[in-house]
Write a protein that holds these residues in place. Structure first.
Motif, PDB file in Angstrom:
ATOM      1  N   GLN A  86       0.799  -1.348   0.077  1.00  0.00           N
ATOM      2  CA  GLN A  86      -0.006  -0.053  -0.154  1.00  0.00           C
ATOM      3  C   GLN A  86       0.873   1.219  -0.224  1.00  0.00           C
ATOM      4  O   GLN A  86       0.485   2.155  -0.696  1.00  0.00           O
ATOM      5  CB  GLN A  86      -0.943   0.088   1.135  1.00  0.00           C
ATOM      6  CG  GLN A  86      -2.152  -0.952   1.232  1.00  0.00           C
ATOM      7  CD  GLN A  86      -1.627  -2.369   1.660  1.00  0.00           C
ATOM      8  OE1 GLN A  86      -0.546  -2.657   2.044  1.00  0.00           O
ATOM      9  NE2 GLN A  86      -2.415  -3.373   1.699  1.00  0.00           N
ATOM     10  N   ILE A  87       2.046   1.170   0.551  1.00  0.00           N
ATOM     11  CA  ILE A  87       2.966   2.320   0.698  1.00  0.00           C
ATOM     12  C   ILE A  87       3.405   2.650  -0.634  1.00  0.00           C
ATOM     13  O   ILE A  87       3.600   3.595  -1.084  1.00  0.00           O
ATOM     14  CB  ILE A  87       4.105   2.038   1.729  1.00  0.00           C
ATOM     15  CG1 ILE A  87       3.380   2.208   3.173  1.00  0.00           C
ATOM     16  CG2 ILE A  87       5.242   3.206   1.670  1.00  0.00           C
ATOM     17  CD1 ILE A  87       4.428   1.736   4.269  1.00  0.00           C
ATOM     18  N   ALA A  88       4.028   1.594  -1.329  1.00  0.00           N
ATOM     19  CA  ALA A  88       4.574   1.505  -2.680  1.00  0.00           C
ATOM     20  C   ALA A  88       3.411   2.194  -3.702  1.00  0.00           C
ATOM     21  O   ALA A  88       3.651   2.957  -4.562  1.00  0.00           O
ATOM     22  CB  ALA A  88       4.888   0.237  -3.075  1.00  0.00           C
ATOM     23  N   GLN A  89       2.132   1.677  -3.634  1.00  0.00           N
ATOM     24  CA  GLN A  89       1.172   2.322  -4.402  1.00  0.00           C
ATOM     25  C   GLN A  89       0.913   3.710  -4.281  1.00  0.00           C
ATOM     26  O   GLN A  89       0.659   4.426  -5.189  1.00  0.00           O
ATOM     27  CB  GLN A  89      -0.239   1.473  -4.318  1.00  0.00           C
ATOM     28  CG  GLN A  89      -0.134  -0.054  -4.726  1.00  0.00           C
ATOM     29  CD  GLN A  89      -1.223  -1.009  -4.270  1.00  0.00           C
ATOM     30  OE1 GLN A  89      -2.099  -0.450  -3.397  1.00  0.00           O
ATOM     31  NE2 GLN A  89      -1.575  -1.951  -4.918  1.00  0.00           N
ATOM     32  N   LEU A  90       0.599   4.122  -3.114  1.00  0.00           N
ATOM     33  CA  LEU A  90       0.483   5.511  -2.370  1.00  0.00           C
ATOM     34  C   LEU A  90       1.654   6.401  -3.077  1.00  0.00           C
ATOM     35  O   LEU A  90       1.464   7.228  -3.608  1.00  0.00           O
ATOM     36  CB  LEU A  90       0.204   5.629  -1.034  1.00  0.00           C
ATOM     37  CG  LEU A  90       0.185   7.138  -0.550  1.00  0.00           C
ATOM     38  CD1 LEU A  90      -1.071   7.682  -1.185  1.00  0.00           C
ATOM     39  CD2 LEU A  90       0.252   6.989   0.866  1.00  0.00           C
ATOM     40  N   LEU A  91       2.950   5.881  -2.886  1.00  0.00           N
ATOM     41  CA  LEU A  91       4.044   6.698  -3.292  1.00  0.00           C
ATOM     42  C   LEU A  91       4.191   6.914  -4.919  1.00  0.00           C
ATOM     43  O   LEU A  91       4.433   8.030  -5.420  1.00  0.00           O
ATOM     44  CB  LEU A  91       5.371   6.234  -2.839  1.00  0.00           C
ATOM     45  CG  LEU A  91       5.585   6.219  -1.321  1.00  0.00           C
ATOM     46  CD1 LEU A  91       6.960   5.565  -0.875  1.00  0.00           C
ATOM     47  CD2 LEU A  91       5.499   7.809  -0.867  1.00  0.00           C
ATOM     48  N   SER A  92       3.744   5.934  -5.445  1.00  0.00           N
ATOM     49  CA  SER A  92       3.687   5.744  -7.170  1.00  0.00           C
ATOM     50  C   SER A  92       2.607   6.734  -7.511  1.00  0.00           C
ATOM     51  O   SER A  92       2.643   7.237  -8.367  1.00  0.00           O
ATOM     52  CB  SER A  92       3.337   4.241  -7.594  1.00  0.00           C
ATOM     53  OG  SER A  92       2.117   4.011  -7.186  1.00  0.00           O
ATOM     54  N   ARG A  93       1.436   6.787  -6.673  1.00  0.00           N
ATOM     55  CA  ARG A  93       0.179   7.871  -7.161  1.00  0.00           C
ATOM     56  C   ARG A  93       0.440   9.103  -6.776  1.00  0.00           C
ATOM     57  O   ARG A  93       0.480   9.966  -7.601  1.00  0.00           O
ATOM     58  CB  ARG A  93      -1.020   7.387  -6.390  1.00  0.00           C
ATOM     59  CG  ARG A  93      -1.718   6.086  -6.729  1.00  0.00           C
ATOM     60  CD  ARG A  93      -2.173   6.031  -8.016  1.00  0.00           C
ATOM     61  NE  ARG A  93      -3.144   7.034  -8.290  1.00  0.00           N
ATOM     62  CZ  ARG A  93      -4.795   7.088  -7.884  1.00  0.00           C
ATOM     63  NH1 ARG A  93      -5.207   5.864  -7.446  1.00  0.00           N
ATOM     64  NH2 ARG A  93      -5.172   7.989  -8.505  1.00  0.00           N
ATOM     65  N   LEU A  94       1.369   9.355  -5.887  1.00  0.00           N
ATOM     66  CA  LEU A  94       2.045  10.798  -5.449  1.00  0.00           C
ATOM     67  C   LEU A  94       2.836  11.223  -6.626  1.00  0.00           C
ATOM     68  O   LEU A  94       2.651  12.199  -7.115  1.00  0.00           O
ATOM     69  CB  LEU A  94       2.518  10.818  -4.271  1.00  0.00           C
ATOM     70  CG  LEU A  94       1.402  10.848  -3.035  1.00  0.00           C
ATOM     71  CD1 LEU A  94       2.380  10.608  -1.588  1.00  0.00           C
ATOM     72  CD2 LEU A  94       0.611  11.816  -2.833  1.00  0.00           C
ATOM     73  N   ALA A  95       3.718  10.251  -7.057  1.00  0.00           N
ATOM     74  CA  ALA A  95       4.700  10.626  -7.937  1.00  0.00           C
ATOM     75  C   ALA A  95       3.917  10.856  -9.353  1.00  0.00           C
ATOM     76  O   ALA A  95       4.264  11.748  -9.964  1.00  0.00           O
ATOM     77  CB  ALA A  95       5.727   9.493  -8.323  1.00  0.00           C
ATOM     78  N   GLU A  96       2.933  10.149  -9.746  1.00  0.00           N
ATOM     79  CA  GLU A  96       1.968  10.260 -10.747  1.00  0.00           C
ATOM     80  C   GLU A  96       1.446  11.758 -10.652  1.00  0.00           C
ATOM     81  O   GLU A  96       1.567  12.314 -11.888  1.00  0.00           O
ATOM     82  CB  GLU A  96       0.859   9.361 -10.576  1.00  0.00           C
ATOM     83  CG  GLU A  96       0.454   8.606 -12.098  1.00  0.00           C
ATOM     84  CD  GLU A  96      -0.654   7.890 -11.672  1.00  0.00           C
ATOM     85  OE1 GLU A  96      -1.746   8.021 -11.819  1.00  0.00           O
ATOM     86  OE2 GLU A  96      -0.144   6.592 -11.524  1.00  0.00           O
ATOM     87  N   GLN A  97       0.976  12.421  -9.668  1.00  0.00           N
ATOM     88  CA  GLN A  97       0.242  13.271  -9.535  1.00  0.00           C
ATOM     89  C   GLN A  97       1.300  14.526  -9.695  1.00  0.00           C
ATOM     90  O   GLN A  97       1.128  15.624 -10.133  1.00  0.00           O
ATOM     91  CB  GLN A  97      -0.436  13.563  -8.272  1.00  0.00           C
ATOM     92  CG  GLN A  97      -1.350  14.635  -8.012  1.00  0.00           C
ATOM     93  CD  GLN A  97      -2.160  14.622  -7.015  1.00  0.00           C
ATOM     94  OE1 GLN A  97      -1.831  14.272  -5.973  1.00  0.00           O
ATOM     95  NE2 GLN A  97      -3.421  15.488  -6.935  1.00  0.00           N
TER      96      GLN A  97
END
Length: 104
Positions: A86-97
Motif C-alpha cells: 500500500q505504501i508503494a502504491q501511494l508513493l507511485s500515485r503521488l509521483a504520478e500526480q
C-alpha cells in the motif's frame, strides 16, 4: 427542416463514431495507466526497507502493538509493517500526480 435532415444524420453518425473512438482510447489509456501504476509500485517497493523489524528475541505477542498514550518515535518503526504494498502504491500515485496525473 427536411432539407437538412441528411446533414443531421451525418453529424449524428460522426458524433457516434467519435464517441466510440474516444471510448476505445480511454480504455486503452486506462490499461496503460494501470500498467504504469503497477510498475511504479514495484519500483517503489524495491526501494522500501526489507524485513519486518521485529527483534528475534521477542516472543510473538509479547510486544503490544499500541504503546498506549505514548507518542510513536522512530525506534517504533518495527510496529509499522505489512503495508509495504500500500505504501508503494501511494508513493507511485503521488509521483504520478507530481507530473500532472489524476488526483489521488
Amino acid at each position: 427542416m427536411g432539407e437538412l435532415g441528411w446533414m443531421l444524420a451525418e453529424v449524428r453518425q460522426s458524433v457516434d463514431g467519435l464517441r466510440r473512438q474516444f471510448a476505445v482510447q480511454s480504455l486503452e489509456l486506462s490499461r496503460q495507466l494501470e500498467q504504469v501504476r503497477r510498475h511504479l509500485a514495484e519500483v517503489t517497493r524495491e526501494q522500501l526497507p526489507g524485513g519486518d523489524g521485529v527483534p528475534a528475541d521477542v516472543p510473538g505477542g509479547a510486544v503490544p502493538p499500541y504503546p498506549g498514550l505514548v507518542s510513536f518515535q522512530p525506534e517504533d518503526a518495527s510496529r509499522f509493517r505489512g503495508r509495504e504494498t500500500q505504501i508503494a502504491q501511494l508513493l507511485s500515485r503521488l509521483a504520478e500526480q507530481a507530473v500532472g496525473g489524476p488526483p489521488t
